[in-house]
Design a protein around this motif. Structure first.
Motif, PDB file in Angstrom:
ATOM      1  N   PRO A   1      17.635  27.940 -25.001  1.00 53.54           N
ATOM      2  CA  PRO A   1      17.630  27.652 -26.557  1.00 53.54           C
ATOM      3  C   PRO A   1      15.885  26.661 -25.662  1.00 53.54           C
ATOM      4  O   PRO A   1      15.712  26.215 -25.340  1.00 53.54           O
ATOM      5  CB  PRO A   1      18.564  26.082 -27.080  1.00 53.54           C
ATOM      6  CG  PRO A   1      19.195  25.964 -25.850  1.00 53.54           C
ATOM      7  CD  PRO A   1      18.701  27.487 -24.435  1.00 53.54           C
ATOM      8  N   SER A   2      14.992  25.810 -27.353  1.00 52.50           N
ATOM      9  CA  SER A   2      14.161  25.285 -26.406  1.00 52.50           C
ATOM     10  C   SER A   2      14.172  23.728 -26.224  1.00 52.50           C
ATOM     11  O   SER A   2      16.164  22.785 -26.608  1.00 52.50           O
ATOM     12  CB  SER A   2      13.055  25.369 -28.311  1.00 52.50           C
ATOM     13  OG  SER A   2      13.717  24.540 -29.340  1.00 52.50           O
ATOM     14  N   PHE A   3      13.564  23.157 -26.164  1.00 52.55           N
ATOM     15  CA  PHE A   3      14.080  21.592 -25.263  1.00 52.55           C
ATOM     16  C   PHE A   3      14.565  20.475 -26.032  1.00 52.55           C
ATOM     17  O   PHE A   3      15.786  19.927 -25.233  1.00 52.55           O
ATOM     18  CB  PHE A   3      12.585  20.938 -24.601  1.00 52.55           C
ATOM     19  CG  PHE A   3      12.076  21.957 -22.975  1.00 52.55           C
ATOM     20  CD1 PHE A   3      12.574  22.432 -22.636  1.00 52.55           C
ATOM     21  CD2 PHE A   3      11.139  22.185 -23.684  1.00 52.55           C
ATOM     22  CE1 PHE A   3      11.963  22.409 -21.034  1.00 52.55           C
ATOM     23  CE2 PHE A   3      10.251  22.857 -22.496  1.00 52.55           C
ATOM     24  CZ  PHE A   3      10.733  22.898 -21.271  1.00 52.55           C
ATOM     25  N   THR A   4      14.316  20.918 -26.916  1.00 50.86           N
ATOM     26  CA  THR A   4      15.025  20.049 -27.990  1.00 50.86           C
ATOM     27  C   THR A   4      16.600  20.024 -28.204  1.00 50.86           C
ATOM     28  O   THR A   4      17.235  19.030 -28.383  1.00 50.86           O
ATOM     29  CB  THR A   4      14.777  19.599 -29.180  1.00 50.86           C
ATOM     30  OG1 THR A   4      14.316  20.351 -29.729  1.00 50.86           O
ATOM     31  CG2 THR A   4      13.073  18.845 -29.356  1.00 50.86           C
ATOM     32  N   SER A   5      16.954  21.027 -28.369  1.00 53.28           N
ATOM     33  CA  SER A   5      18.346  21.892 -28.317  1.00 53.28           C
ATOM     34  C   SER A   5      19.240  21.888 -26.433  1.00 53.28           C
ATOM     35  O   SER A   5      20.472  22.097 -27.178  1.00 53.28           O
ATOM     36  CB  SER A   5      18.800  23.284 -29.067  1.00 53.28           C
ATOM     37  OG  SER A   5      17.761  22.417 -30.882  1.00 53.28           O
ATOM     38  N   ILE A   6      18.491  22.415 -25.927  1.00 61.45           N
ATOM     39  CA  ILE A   6      19.403  22.066 -25.069  1.00 61.45           C
ATOM     40  C   ILE A   6      20.486  21.141 -24.258  1.00 61.45           C
ATOM     41  O   ILE A   6      21.557  21.404 -23.579  1.00 61.45           O
ATOM     42  CB  ILE A   6      18.388  21.853 -23.383  1.00 61.45           C
ATOM     43  CG1 ILE A   6      16.961  23.101 -23.392  1.00 61.45           C
ATOM     44  CG2 ILE A   6      19.104  22.063 -21.873  1.00 61.45           C
ATOM     45  CD1 ILE A   6      16.340  23.101 -22.643  1.00 61.45           C
ATOM     46  N   SER A   7      20.583  20.039 -24.379  1.00 63.46           N
ATOM     47  CA  SER A   7      21.809  18.605 -24.699  1.00 63.46           C
ATOM     48  C   SER A   7      22.641  19.402 -25.747  1.00 63.46           C
ATOM     49  O   SER A   7      24.073  19.312 -25.230  1.00 63.46           O
ATOM     50  CB  SER A   7      21.411  17.691 -24.420  1.00 63.46           C
ATOM     51  OG  SER A   7      20.750  17.209 -23.492  1.00 63.46           O
ATOM     52  N   VAL A   8      22.617  19.273 -26.878  1.00 65.64           N
ATOM     53  CA  VAL A   8      23.294  19.339 -27.420  1.00 65.64           C
ATOM     54  C   VAL A   8      24.258  21.202 -27.408  1.00 65.64           C
ATOM     55  O   VAL A   8      25.337  21.557 -27.643  1.00 65.64           O
ATOM     56  CB  VAL A   8      23.439  19.468 -29.306  1.00 65.64           C
ATOM     57  CG1 VAL A   8      22.723  18.035 -29.485  1.00 65.64           C
ATOM     58  CG2 VAL A   8      21.486  21.270 -29.807  1.00 65.64           C
ATOM     59  N   VAL A   9      23.383  21.788 -26.582  1.00 67.32           N
ATOM     60  CA  VAL A   9      24.288  23.535 -26.705  1.00 67.32           C
ATOM     61  C   VAL A   9      24.929  23.617 -25.284  1.00 67.32           C
ATOM     62  O   VAL A   9      26.212  24.000 -25.142  1.00 67.32           O
ATOM     63  CB  VAL A   9      22.948  24.364 -26.435  1.00 67.32           C
ATOM     64  CG1 VAL A   9      23.387  25.983 -25.947  1.00 67.32           C
ATOM     65  CG2 VAL A   9      21.770  24.636 -28.093  1.00 67.32           C
ATOM     66  N   ILE A  10      24.630  22.129 -24.169  1.00 67.56           N
ATOM     67  CA  ILE A  10      25.091  22.452 -23.289  1.00 67.56           C
ATOM     68  C   ILE A  10      27.187  21.835 -23.154  1.00 67.56           C
ATOM     69  O   ILE A  10      27.789  21.881 -22.667  1.00 67.56           O
ATOM     70  CB  ILE A  10      24.932  21.768 -22.128  1.00 67.56           C
ATOM     71  CG1 ILE A  10      23.136  22.094 -21.650  1.00 67.56           C
ATOM     72  CG2 ILE A  10      25.508  20.460 -20.827  1.00 67.56           C
ATOM     73  CD1 ILE A  10      22.148  21.477 -20.307  1.00 67.56           C
ATOM     74  N   ALA A  11      26.288  20.443 -24.091  1.00 69.58           N
ATOM     75  CA  ALA A  11      28.095  19.748 -24.406  1.00 69.58           C
ATOM     76  C   ALA A  11      28.585  20.609 -25.462  1.00 69.58           C
ATOM     77  O   ALA A  11      30.072  20.951 -25.266  1.00 69.58           O
ATOM     78  CB  ALA A  11      27.470  18.768 -25.430  1.00 69.58           C
ATOM     79  N   ALA A  12      28.354  21.756 -26.655  1.00 68.26           N
ATOM     80  CA  ALA A  12      28.825  22.933 -27.237  1.00 68.26           C
ATOM     81  C   ALA A  12      29.338  23.548 -26.294  1.00 68.26           C
ATOM     82  O   ALA A  12      30.816  23.939 -26.314  1.00 68.26           O
ATOM     83  CB  ALA A  12      28.025  23.416 -27.711  1.00 68.26           C
ATOM     84  N   ALA A  13      28.731  23.957 -25.309  1.00 68.85           N
ATOM     85  CA  ALA A  13      29.308  25.084 -24.678  1.00 68.85           C
ATOM     86  C   ALA A  13      30.039  24.606 -22.978  1.00 68.85           C
ATOM     87  O   ALA A  13      30.974  25.230 -22.392  1.00 68.85           O
ATOM     88  CB  ALA A  13      28.084  25.570 -23.643  1.00 68.85           C
ATOM     89  N   THR A  14      30.537  23.591 -22.893  1.00 72.50           N
ATOM     90  CA  THR A  14      31.378  22.569 -22.227  1.00 72.50           C
ATOM     91  C   THR A  14      32.712  23.413 -21.933  1.00 72.50           C
ATOM     92  O   THR A  14      33.118  23.832 -22.922  1.00 72.50           O
ATOM     93  CB  THR A  14      32.124  20.768 -22.533  1.00 72.50           C
ATOM     94  OG1 THR A  14      30.557  20.701 -22.092  1.00 72.50           O
ATOM     95  CG2 THR A  14      32.580  20.160 -21.250  1.00 72.50           C
ATOM     96  N   GLY A  15      32.876  24.749 -20.468  1.00 73.73           N
ATOM     97  CA  GLY A  15      34.437  24.596 -20.091  1.00 73.73           C
ATOM     98  C   GLY A  15      34.544  26.193 -21.348  1.00 73.73           C
ATOM     99  O   GLY A  15      35.301  27.204 -20.630  1.00 73.73           O
TER     100      GLY A  15
END
Ligand code: PGA
Length: 250
Positions: free
Chosen positions: A43-57
């Motif tokens: 994703p673009s930089f501003t969405s990386i963190s939320v996408v990482i959180a969503a992808a956990t596990g």
């Protein structure tokens, strides 16, 4: 050992964090039992963190679309490999043709970024590919050799194992014109042969070379059937969860 295919989504400058989260909510169940390929979302930089959180596990890895080569410094507007690592990104796209075309990136700069990504243990997806005029002038091979040598300059075989190369003919990006599986396979063979010369047979044999340029659900199977094609870098068709899942599940 066969090369594990890698299918990466390049969202480019699309999706707010809320839209990115919504994508993940719909996409992850569609690939929940998928183990054949490595799946990466960039994703673009501003969405990386939320996408990482969503992808956990989930087994889906998250990457950036670009980075600076320095750890930190007075580089207004840039993002460093340390910052990407700190939030849990594992991959980074380097030298995308849009970076080359609109932001004046060249092989020398991309080479610095590649060395930095390897140093920081980010898996680099390095893009090469000719523009239409170069293909029409019969210069495809020459361009691929120049770019491959340029981006890999000074990199030791001992450090090169994580490198992924994406062959993206610029005339096929966002145009709906896909390279035929044969055209892509020929270009991949040129790249692999050069990597063999530069970094040796083992690195070349294990190198994953992705194809990118108008990959869609309806052409993914034919492209992936080529033994030279080890995955895909998907732009437009990765923005929709159903469509990207269909490509992953080719
Ligand atoms: P596209 O983009 O799939 O929309 O052609 C590919 C890319 O630019 O990585």
């Amino acid at each position: 050992m066969p090369r594990k295919p890698l299918i990466a989504a390049n969202w480019k400058m699309y999706k707010t964090p809320a839209q990115a989260q919504e994508f993940m909510k719909n996409f992850l169940p569609l690939v929940a039992n998928h183990h054949r390929d490595e799946i990466v979302v960039c994703p673009s930089f501003t969405s990386i963190s939320v996408v990482i959180a969503a992808a956990t596990g989930s087994g889906v890895a998250i990457g950036a679309q670009n980075m600076h080569f320095a750890d930190e410094g007075a580089y207004t507007g840039e993002t460093s490999p340390l910052m990407l690592k700190a939030i849990g990104a594992t991959h980074v796209i380097l030298g995308h043709s849009e970076r080359r075309q609109y932001f004046a990136e060249n092989d020398e700069l991309i080479n610095k970024k590649l060395k930095s990504a390897l140093h920081h243990a980010l898996i680099p997806i390095v893009c090469v590919g000719e523009v239409l005029a170069e293909r029409e002038a019969g210069k495809t091979e020459q361009v691929l050799l120049r770019q491959t040598r340029g981006v890999l300059a000074g990199i030791a075989a001992s450090a090169a194992a994580p490198i992924v190369i994406a062959y993206e003919p610029v005339w096929a990006i966002g145009t709906g014109k896909t390279a035929t599986p044969q055209i892509a396979a020929e270009a991949h063979a040129v790249i692999r042969n050069e990597v063999n010369k530069l970094l040796g047979a083992e690195i070349a044999a294990n190198l994953r070379i992705l194809y990118g340029g108008s990959v869609k659900p309806d052409n993914a199977t034919a492209l992936m059937a080529e033994t030279e094609i080890d995955g895909a870098l998907v732009g437009g068709a990765s923005l929709d969860p159903q469509s990207f899942a269909k490509i992953v599940n080719y």
